[in-house]
Design an enzyme around this catalytic site. Structure first.
Site: not given
Ligand SMILES: C[S@@+](CC[C@H](N)C(=O)[O-])C[C@H]1O[C@@H](n2cnc3c(N)ncnc32)[C@H](O)[C@@H]1O
Lengths: 68, 265
Positions: B69, B73, B95
């Site tokens: 990964r 990135y 997102y």
């Molecule tokens: C790379 S991080 C990105 C987080 C994102 N930038 C944010 O602001 O929430 C990925 C992690 O964010 C969390 N995440 C992403 N989508 C989510 C969702 N729909 N609901 C809850 N947690 C989420 C999970 O822990 C996931 O493994």
């Protein structure tokens, strides 16, 4: 309205209720959703140690050994 | 840092979590005015972005099972930077909050600035923001700690069990290869073992998923910690662990504050 425009309105307008959707709109949303590719949500990674990132994509065993 | 004197630029914007609901006006405006938008979002959100700009390029193509990964990135950063260097007005749309648990947005801004391009980040609504609303918890009540699950396992961290603990990316907890899309029960078992230093096995933890579409509900499953091994989780699942211990008074500081109060009343 496209499926995305309906979803945008649902997200943005407090009085626009999902129960107001007609069958055609629901079907359109389902269709759009089922046409989408899988989503990889992972965007951050802590490597186990401070080693160099490999130069290019290597799907081979050699890289596996280096990482673990 | 070199002077900003080049025509290319990059803004990393936040789309928020739920389509239509969370994007700020300034993020939307950057997307609408960009020459090119690179997107790292749910595909439905990417379709939404396409209604705001005619040149939206998905970065999902850079992922691959078995592909490191960190390379993914770096490819994201390289793709964005090549358009910045070509003099374009570039937007990276990530997102949630673009800068929360996301490597590429911070890196591309750092690189662009170092090369003398205008670069900045626009904040947004993250999964963490949503979980406070959906779970009805306030990080100010007991304090709150956030860790990426693998980092929590790889390094010795001092956690405070009298505060909330939020673990991100639990689906790939313990992935040393940096290549998998999920680890599995044996890895989760090890995470549980680590957590039981502070939490009993029957301690209730929440598996949380914020909806991407307003037609869906948030997932909030409260399970005993021990059940996490075989729980149904995905790449978007976040684990929320409430405190297992009471906060302890710091009597020494309280006494000293009392002395100060006497002096400054
Ligand atoms: C790379 S991080 C990105 C987080 C994102 N930038 C944010 O602001 O929430 C990925 C992690 O964010 C969390 N995440 C992403 N989508 C989510 C969702 N729909 N609901 C809850 N947690 C989420 C999970 O822990 C996931 O493994």
């Amino acid at each position: 309205m496209t499926a995305i425009q309906i979803l945008e309105k649902l997200g943005a307008n407090a009085s626009f209720n999902p129960s107001h959707l007609n069958e055609e709109d629901k079907l359109g949303i389902q269709q759009t959703l089922s046409d989408t590719k899988p989503f990889n949500a992972i965007q951050s990674q802590t490597p186990p140690d401070e080693e160099e990132i490999p130069e290019q994509n290597q799907d081979d065993e050699k890289n596996d050994e280096k990482e673990s | 840092m070199s002077e900003i004197n080049k025509t290319g630029s990059i803004v990393c914007v936040s789309t928020g979590m739920t389509l239509g609901a969370h994007m700020s006006p300034i993020c939307r405006s950057h997307i609408e005015q960009a020459d090119v938008v690179f997107a790292a979002c749910h595909p439905m959100i990417e379709l939404w972005l396409q209604e705001m700009n005619s040149d939206v390029r998905s970065m999902q193509q850079f992922y691959g099972e078995g592909k490191d990964r960190r390379i993914t990135y770096r490819e994201m950063v390289a793709a964005m930077m090549s358009e910045v260097r070509a003099g374009k007005k570039v937007v990276g749309a990530f997102y949630g909050h673009t800068g929360v648990f996301a490597w590429a947005p911070h890196k591309v801004i750092e690189e662009a600035k170092a090369e003398g391009y205008a670069a900045h980040m626009e904040p947004g609504i993250s999964a963490e923001d949503c979980l406070y609303a959906h779970l009805g918890i306030d990080p100010g009540t007991y304090g709150c700690q956030n860790f990426e699950a693998s980092q929590f396992m790889f390094y010795q961290r001092n956690i405070d069990p009298s505060a909330y603990l939020i673990l991100w990316q639990v689906a790939i907890a313990g992935d040393k290869t940096v290549k998998r899309f999920s680890t599995g029960p044996a890895y989760r078992q090890l995470l549980i073992e680590l957590l039981t230093e502070h939490y009993p096995l029957d301690h209730k933890v929440a598996l949380y998923e914020c909806p991407t579409l307003a037609i869906d509900e948030a997932r909030i499953d409260w399970i005993p910690l021990s059940d996490f091994t075989h729980a149904d989780i995905s790449l978007i699942t976040t684990m929320v662990i409430p405190p297992s211990k009471k906060m302890h008074k710091n009597q020494q500081i309280l006494d000293r504050l009392a002395e100060l109060d006497k002096k400054f009343q």
